[in-house]
Write an enzyme that holds these catalytic residues in place. Structure first.
Site, PDB file in Angstrom:
ATOM      1  N   CYS A   1      25.647   1.172  27.348  1.00  0.00           N
ATOM      2  CA  CYS A   1      26.317   2.459  27.467  1.00  0.00           C
ATOM      3  C   CYS A   1      27.701   2.262  28.076  1.00  0.00           C
ATOM      4  O   CYS A   1      27.903   1.366  28.892  1.00  0.00           O
ATOM      5  CB  CYS A   1      25.582   3.484  28.322  1.00  0.00           C
ATOM      6  SG  CYS A   1      23.908   3.825  27.799  1.00  0.00           S
TER       7      CYS A   1
ATOM      8  N   ARG B   1      29.698  -1.129  23.833  1.00  0.00           N
ATOM      9  CA  ARG B   1      28.607  -1.116  24.807  1.00  0.00           C
ATOM     10  C   ARG B   1      27.412  -0.263  24.337  1.00  0.00           C
ATOM     11  O   ARG B   1      26.366  -0.256  24.977  1.00  0.00           O
ATOM     12  CB  ARG B   1      29.104  -0.557  26.141  1.00  0.00           C
ATOM     13  CG  ARG B   1      30.268  -1.313  26.720  1.00  0.00           C
ATOM     14  CD  ARG B   1      30.685  -0.732  28.039  1.00  0.00           C
ATOM     15  NE  ARG B   1      29.615  -0.809  28.998  1.00  0.00           N
ATOM     16  CZ  ARG B   1      29.351  -1.875  29.745  1.00  0.00           C
ATOM     17  NH1 ARG B   1      30.095  -2.946  29.647  1.00  0.00           N
ATOM     18  NH2 ARG B   1      28.348  -1.877  30.587  1.00  0.00           N
TER      19      ARG B   1
ATOM     20  N   TRP C   1      23.638   3.702  24.421  1.00  0.00           N
ATOM     21  CA  TRP C   1      22.658   2.797  23.798  1.00  0.00           C
ATOM     22  C   TRP C   1      21.323   3.193  24.388  1.00  0.00           C
ATOM     23  O   TRP C   1      21.059   2.953  25.566  1.00  0.00           O
ATOM     24  CB  TRP C   1      22.998   1.346  24.130  1.00  0.00           C
ATOM     25  CG  TRP C   1      22.174   0.355  23.382  1.00  0.00           C
ATOM     26  CD1 TRP C   1      22.422  -0.161  22.145  1.00  0.00           C
ATOM     27  CD2 TRP C   1      20.957  -0.267  23.825  1.00  0.00           C
ATOM     28  NE1 TRP C   1      21.442  -1.045  21.790  1.00  0.00           N
ATOM     29  CE2 TRP C   1      20.520  -1.128  22.805  1.00  0.00           C
ATOM     30  CE3 TRP C   1      20.184  -0.161  24.970  1.00  0.00           C
ATOM     31  CZ2 TRP C   1      19.369  -1.885  22.894  1.00  0.00           C
ATOM     32  CZ3 TRP C   1      19.020  -0.911  25.070  1.00  0.00           C
ATOM     33  CH2 TRP C   1      18.623  -1.772  24.036  1.00  0.00           C
TER      34      TRP C   1
ATOM     35  N   ASN D   1      25.206   4.865  33.143  1.00  0.00           N
ATOM     36  CA  ASN D   1      24.909   3.631  32.408  1.00  0.00           C
ATOM     37  C   ASN D   1      23.912   2.852  33.239  1.00  0.00           C
ATOM     38  O   ASN D   1      24.219   2.474  34.366  1.00  0.00           O
ATOM     39  CB  ASN D   1      26.208   2.829  32.222  1.00  0.00           C
ATOM     40  CG  ASN D   1      25.960   1.390  31.787  1.00  0.00           C
ATOM     41  OD1 ASN D   1      24.973   1.121  31.112  1.00  0.00           O
ATOM     42  ND2 ASN D   1      26.840   0.497  32.168  1.00  0.00           N
ATOM     43  N   GLY D   2      22.702   2.635  32.698  1.00  0.00           N
ATOM     44  CA  GLY D   2      21.691   1.897  33.452  1.00  0.00           C
ATOM     45  C   GLY D   2      20.320   2.501  33.239  1.00  0.00           C
ATOM     46  O   GLY D   2      20.109   3.271  32.290  1.00  0.00           O
TER      47      GLY D   2
ATOM     48  N   GLU E   1      22.885 -20.818  16.072  1.00  0.00           N
ATOM     49  CA  GLU E   1      23.940 -19.816  16.240  1.00  0.00           C
ATOM     50  C   GLU E   1      24.337 -19.222  14.883  1.00  0.00           C
ATOM     51  O   GLU E   1      24.548 -18.018  14.763  1.00  0.00           O
ATOM     52  CB  GLU E   1      25.136 -20.464  16.966  1.00  0.00           C
ATOM     53  CG  GLU E   1      26.372 -19.610  17.103  1.00  0.00           C
ATOM     54  CD  GLU E   1      26.173 -18.318  17.893  1.00  0.00           C
ATOM     55  OE1 GLU E   1      25.098 -18.105  18.483  1.00  0.00           O
ATOM     56  OE2 GLU E   1      27.099 -17.496  17.891  1.00  0.00           O
TER      57      GLU E   1
ATOM     58  N   LYS F   1      24.079 -15.282  13.968  1.00  0.00           N
ATOM     59  CA  LYS F   1      25.246 -14.494  13.503  1.00  0.00           C
ATOM     60  C   LYS F   1      24.885 -13.741  12.238  1.00  0.00           C
ATOM     61  O   LYS F   1      25.194 -12.573  12.093  1.00  0.00           O
ATOM     62  CB  LYS F   1      26.438 -15.395  13.188  1.00  0.00           C
ATOM     63  CG  LYS F   1      27.355 -15.887  14.250  1.00  0.00           C
ATOM     64  CD  LYS F   1      27.996 -14.930  15.172  1.00  0.00           C
ATOM     65  CE  LYS F   1      27.063 -14.429  16.219  1.00  0.00           C
ATOM     66  NZ  LYS F   1      27.210 -14.872  17.564  1.00  0.00           N
TER      67      LYS F   1
ATOM     68  N   GLU G   1      22.224 -10.850  12.876  1.00  0.00           N
ATOM     69  CA  GLU G   1      22.618  -9.688  13.692  1.00  0.00           C
ATOM     70  C   GLU G   1      23.632  -8.785  12.999  1.00  0.00           C
ATOM     71  O   GLU G   1      23.649  -7.590  13.255  1.00  0.00           O
ATOM     72  CB  GLU G   1      23.116 -10.116  15.071  1.00  0.00           C
ATOM     73  CG  GLU G   1      24.439 -10.812  15.095  1.00  0.00           C
ATOM     74  CD  GLU G   1      24.864 -11.199  16.516  1.00  0.00           C
ATOM     75  OE1 GLU G   1      24.657 -10.408  17.433  1.00  0.00           O
ATOM     76  OE2 GLU G   1      25.421 -12.295  16.671  1.00  0.00           O
TER      77      GLU G   1
ATOM     78  N   HIS H   1       7.784 -30.206   8.901  1.00  0.00           N
ATOM     79  CA  HIS H   1       6.629 -29.792   9.703  1.00  0.00           C
ATOM     80  C   HIS H   1       6.298 -28.316   9.481  1.00  0.00           C
ATOM     81  O   HIS H   1       5.622 -27.704  10.291  1.00  0.00           O
ATOM     82  CB  HIS H   1       6.898 -30.069  11.185  1.00  0.00           C
ATOM     83  CG  HIS H   1       7.145 -31.512  11.463  1.00  0.00           C
ATOM     84  ND1 HIS H   1       6.142 -32.462  11.402  1.00  0.00           N
ATOM     85  CD2 HIS H   1       8.289 -32.182  11.737  1.00  0.00           C
ATOM     86  CE1 HIS H   1       6.668 -33.651  11.657  1.00  0.00           C
ATOM     87  NE2 HIS H   1       7.967 -33.508  11.856  1.00  0.00           N
TER      88      HIS H   1
ATOM     89  N   LYS I   1      26.999  -4.719  23.163  1.00  0.00           N
ATOM     90  CA  LYS I   1      27.664  -5.946  23.561  1.00  0.00           C
ATOM     91  C   LYS I   1      27.132  -6.492  24.872  1.00  0.00           C
ATOM     92  O   LYS I   1      26.970  -7.685  25.052  1.00  0.00           O
ATOM     93  CB  LYS I   1      29.167  -5.648  23.681  1.00  0.00           C
ATOM     94  CG  LYS I   1      30.018  -6.843  24.044  1.00  0.00           C
ATOM     95  CD  LYS I   1      30.220  -7.729  22.863  1.00  0.00           C
ATOM     96  CE  LYS I   1      30.962  -8.993  23.169  1.00  0.00           C
ATOM     97  NZ  LYS I   1      30.636 -10.052  22.208  1.00  0.00           N
TER      98      LYS I   1
HETATM   99  C1  F6R Z   1      25.175 -12.590  19.847  1.00  0.00           C
HETATM  100  C2  F6R Z   1      25.473 -12.035  21.150  1.00  0.00           C
HETATM  101  C3  F6R Z   1      24.389 -11.987  22.158  1.00  0.00           C
HETATM  102  C4  F6R Z   1      24.925 -12.415  23.530  1.00  0.00           C
HETATM  103  C5  F6R Z   1      23.851 -12.221  24.598  1.00  0.00           C
HETATM  104  C6  F6R Z   1      24.315 -12.718  25.959  1.00  0.00           C
HETATM  105  O1  F6R Z   1      26.297 -12.597  19.033  1.00  0.00           O
HETATM  106  O2  F6R Z   1      26.554 -11.619  21.409  1.00  0.00           O
HETATM  107  O3  F6R Z   1      23.306 -12.764  21.785  1.00  0.00           O
HETATM  108  O4  F6R Z   1      25.321 -13.742  23.455  1.00  0.00           O
HETATM  109  O5  F6R Z   1      23.525 -10.876  24.698  1.00  0.00           O
HETATM  110  O6  F6R Z   1      25.442 -12.043  26.390  1.00  0.00           O
HETATM  111  P1  F6R Z   1      26.363 -12.606  27.531  1.00  0.00           P
HETATM  112  O7  F6R Z   1      26.980 -13.858  27.043  1.00  0.00           O
HETATM  113  O8  F6R Z   1      27.366 -11.525  27.774  1.00  0.00           O
HETATM  114  O9  F6R Z   1      25.483 -12.850  28.712  1.00  0.00           O
END
Ligand code: F6R
Length: 615
Positions: free
Chosen positions: A2, A27, A75, A101-102, A488, A492, A495, A511, A610
Site C-alpha cells: 500500500c 506498492r 494492496w 499501510n500495514g 531468476e 521474471k 510474474e 531426475h 513492489k
Molecule cells: C521479483 C521481485 C520480488 C522481490 C522480493 C524481495 O521481481 O521483485 O521477488 O525481489 O519481493 O524484495 P526486496 O528485494 O525489496 O526485499
C-alpha cells in the site's frame, strides 16, 4: 504494501496527492481513495481499481478541492479489493479519517470490544477498526487527536504507517510508523506525508524519515513535532537532504519502468562500483567491510537471507563467496529462516539482501539473527530503509529508484556489490593472487559496456518472444553461477506474463523435469563458454532428442550450441563469476517482450506489489 500520501499547506492538495499516488502505485494497485478537506467539508472518493480510475471518479464527482488531503493506493490484506474496503476510512462519527499501510494483527479482538460499545463497521478492514479505536479513546479520555493515536497504537499489535485527520480540528495531521515506511516532506509552510519521498520530490529536498514507534504531529503552517509512541517522549527530528530527482522516478520516454530499468543497468552497475573499485590503486574500498573486517573474516559461516529476486542474488553470491573467500555459505528464504528455529551463533555473519530494505520477512530474519548474536550486514538499495538501519553495517547498491514491480537492475547491482565484497574479503584473506584480483577488477570495470552490448540484440529477442509468446510453459536451465540466473529468468517470466515457468540446474533435468519435454516446450538454456560448457551441451542434446525447443544464451561467436538450438542469443565473453551480470539481460528482455505481446501490465502485474511489508 500500500502507498499513502498526505498534504497540508496552502496549495490545492488534489493534484499533489493524486500524482503522489501514481508514483506509489508500485506498492499496490487494487483500489485507491482520497479525502479532501476544503475548510468546511471533508469529501471522500474511493474506488476499486487503479489511481487512474480514482482520478476519473473524483473528477467526475467534482471532488478536487481542498488544502488538506490524504490518499491511498491499496494492496489488499483484510477484505477483497472493492470500493468499501478501499481507504481512507472514516470513524463512526465521521470526524476522523485514516489512511494505513500495514496490518493490525489483533484487530479482531479490538473490533469485538468496540462492537460491544456500539460501534459499527462498513468494511472488512483492520484499518477501520483502528480509526474507531482512536475515536473511542479520544472521546473516552477526552484527549487531543495526537494523544488518542498514541494510546491506541500502544494497544495494537502489527505494522503500520498511518496518517489521521480530525475534521473538528482541521489544522493538523497525525502520522505514525511501525514496520512500514513513512517520510515527511518539509516545505515552506507546507508538509507532505508519503510512503517514500517520490510524491514530494518536486516540492522539497528536505524530509524526515520516521523511525519505528515514532509519531508526528504535523501542524498547518507551523511545524512537525515527533514523539515516541511507547513513552510519549519528544524526539528531535533529523532532516535528511534528499538525493532523488524527478528524472529518476519518471519513465523518460520508455513504455514501461521495467524497460527503462533494464536499460539503466550499465549506469546502475557503474554507480554501484563507483568509488569502490579502484583499479589504479589495486584495491576495493568499502567502509562497511573495512570497519568490520576482522569479524567478517573470522566468520565460521555466512548466512544469506533474502526473498524473491534478492534470494536469487544471494544464490549467485554463494558461488562467489565459496569460490573466492572459502567461507561456507548458506542461502535462506527469510520467510523460512525466521520460523524454523535455525541454529545461529555469534560466529555467524548474516548478509541480508533487499532492494526495498522493507521486506517484512527479511527484516524479521535479521532481528532473529541479532538476538542470537550474529553480525548482520545489509545489502539494500533504498537508503535509510528499515533493513539498512537494522543492520550492524552494510553496503548500498546505489541502483537508483526501482519502480517496475519486477526487479531488474536491483538484481544485477546486488550481484555487483556482493562480488566486490567477496573480492575485498578474498584479497584481505590472501585467497586471491594479485594477477587474478586485477583481472577481476578490470573485467568488472568492463561489464557496463558488455551489458550495453547485450542490450543491443533487443530486436532479435523481440522476434524470439513473438515465436514463443503463446507457450503455456517454459523451462530455464543453467549450471554453476548461471543456475540462479535460470531461476531468476523463470521468475521474471511468470510474474509479468503469467506463463508457468520453472528454473532448474541443467543436470537435474534427468531426475524428473525431462518428462515434461515435448515439441511444445521452449527450454531456455544458459550455455556460456565459461562454466561447465560441455556438460550443458550434453544437456541440450538430451532436450533436442526429445524434440524440445532450445533458446540458447551463448557466448558471442559460439557455433556448437548454435548448430543445435532453435535460436541463440549472444552475450559477450567474461570471466565465469561475472557471467550472471550478462546472461540475466536477455532473460529480462525476453520476459518483458512476451508480457507486452500478451497484453499484460508489465509494471503492475496482478496480485503483486513492489515492497512486501506483510509476512
Ligand atoms: C521479483 C521481485 C520480488 C522481490 C522480493 C524481495 O521481481 O521483485 O521477488 O525481489 O519481493 O524484495 P526486496 O528485494 O525489496 O526485499
Amino acid at each position: 504494501m500500500c502507498g499513502i500520501v498526505g498534504y497540508i499547506g496552502p496549495r490545492e492538495a488534489y493534484p499533489i496527492v493524486v500524482k503522489g499516488l501514481e508514483r506509489l502505485e508500485y506498492r499496490g494497485y487494487d483500489s485507491a481513495g482520497i479525502v479532501l478537506y476544503d475548510g468546511k467539508n471533508a469529501q471522500l472518493c474511493k474506488t476499486k481499481g487503479k489511481v487512474a480510475d480514482l482520478k476519473a471518479k473524483a473528477e467526475n464527482e467534482n471532488i478536487t478541492k481542498g488544502n488538506i488531503g490524504l490518499g491511498h493506493t491499496r494492496w489488499a490484506t483484510h477484505g477483497v479489493p472493492n470500493d468499501v474496503n478501499a481507504h481512507p476510512h472514516y470513524s463512526n462519527s465521521g470526524d476522523l479519517v485514516i489512511i494505513h499501510n500495514g496490518i493490525i494483527e489483533n484487530y479482531g479482538s479490538i473490533k469485538t470490544a468496540l462492537e460491544k460499545r456500539g460501534y459499527t463497521f462498513q468494511s472488512d478492514t483492520d484499518t477501520e477498526v483502528l480509526v474507531n479505536l482512536i475515536e473511542y479513546i479520544k472521546n473516552k479520555e477526552e484527549v487531543k487527536l495526537g494523544k488518542a493515536v498514541q494510546i491506541a497504537l500502544n494497544q495494537v499489535i502489527g505494522a503500520y504507517a498511518i496518517a489521521v485527520f480530525d475534521r473538528t480540528k482541521p489544522d493538523e495531521i497525525v502520522a505514525a510508523k511501525l514496520g512500514s515506511p513513512l517520510a515527511i516532506g518539509i516545505g515552506e509552510d507546507e508538509f507532505f506525508i508519503a510512503s517514500d519521498a517520490s510524491p514530494f520530490i518536486e516540492f522539497t529536498n528536505n524530509a524526515i524519515y520516521l523511525e519505528d514507534e515514532q509519531m508526528a504531529i504535523i501542524k498547518l503552517g507551523r511545524d512537525v513535532k515527533i514523539r515516541e509512541i511507547k513513552n510519549d517522549k519528544p524526539v528531535a527530528p533529523f532532516v535528511h537532504e534528499l538525493q532523488l530527482n524527478l528524472e529518476q522516478i519518471e519513465k523518460n520516454g520508455y513504455d514501461h519502468f521495467m524497460l527503462k530499468e533494464i536499460h539503466e543497468q550499465p549506469e546502475a552497475i557503474k554507480d554501484t562500483y563507483r568509488g569502490r573499485l579502484r583499479i589504479n590503486e589495486g584495491i576495493i574500498k568499502m567502509a562497511g567491510i573495512e570497519d568490520n573486517l576482522e569479524k567478517i573474516l573470522k566468520a565460521k559461516r555466512i548466512i544469506i537471507v533474502a526473498c524473491g529476486t534478492s534470494w536469487h542474488a544471494g544464490l549467485v553470491a554463494e558461488y562467489i563467496f565459496e569460490d573466492l573467500v572459502r567461507i561456507p555459505v548458506e542461502v535462506e528464504y527469510a520467510s523460512e529462516f525466521r520460523y524454523r528455529n535455525p541454529v545461529i551463533t555469534s560466529e555467524d555473519v548474516v548478509i541480508a539482501i533487499s532492494q526495498s530494505g522493507e521486506t517484512a520477512d527479511t527484516l524479521a530474519a535479521i532481528k532473529l539473527a541479532k538476538q542470537h548474536g550474529a553480525f548482520v550486514f545489509g545489502v539494500c538499495n533504498v537508503v535509510g530503509s528499515s533493513i539498512a538501519r537494522e543492520s550492524h553495517a552494510g553496503a548500498y547498491t546505489h541502483a537508483g529508484p526501482e519502480i517496475g514491480v519486477a526487479s531488474t537492475k536491483a538484481f544485477t547491482t546486488q550481484i555487483t556489490v556482493l562480488t566486490l565484497i567477496a573480492l575485498k574479503l578474498a584479497q584481505s584473506k590472501g585467497m586471491i593472487s594479485k594477477t587474478d584480483f586485477h583481472k577481476y577488477l578490470a573485467e568488472m570495470e568492463a561489464i557496463p559496456a558488455k551489458v550495453e552490448e547485450s542490450l543491443k540484440v533487443d530486436d532479435h529477442i523481440k522476434y524470439i518472444s513473438s515465436v514463443y509468446k503463446d507457450s503455456p510453459n517454459f523451462l530455464y536451465l543453467g549450471r554453476g553461477y548461471n543456475f540462479p540466473v535460470a531461476l531468476e529468468g523463470a521468475l521474471k517470466l511468470k510474474e509479468i506474463s503469467y506463463i508457468h515457468a520453472e528454473g532448474y540446474p541443467a543436470a537435474e533435468m534427468k531426475h524428473g523435469p525431462i518428462a515434461l519435454i515435448d515439441e511444445q516446450m521452449p527450454v531456455v538454456v544458459i550455455a556460456t563458454k565459461k562454466g561447465h560448457y560441455e556438460k550443458v551441451v550434453s544437456n541440450i542434446q538430451e532436450i533436442k532428442s526429445r524434440k524440445g525447443k532450445i533458446i540458447g544464451i551463448v557466448t558471442k561467436g559460439d557455433t556448437e550450441v548454435k548448430s543445435m538450438a532453435d535460436y541463440v542469443i549472444e552475450v559477450p565473453e567474461t570471466i565465469e563469476g561475472l557471467t550472471p551480470l550478462l546472461t540475466t539481460i536477455p532473460l529480462q528482455l525476453l520476459s518483458y517482450h512476451i508480457a507486452v505481446m500478451r497484453g499484460c501490465n508489465v509494471d503492475q502485474p496482478r496480485n503483486l506489489a513492489k515492497s512486501v511489508t506483510v509476512e
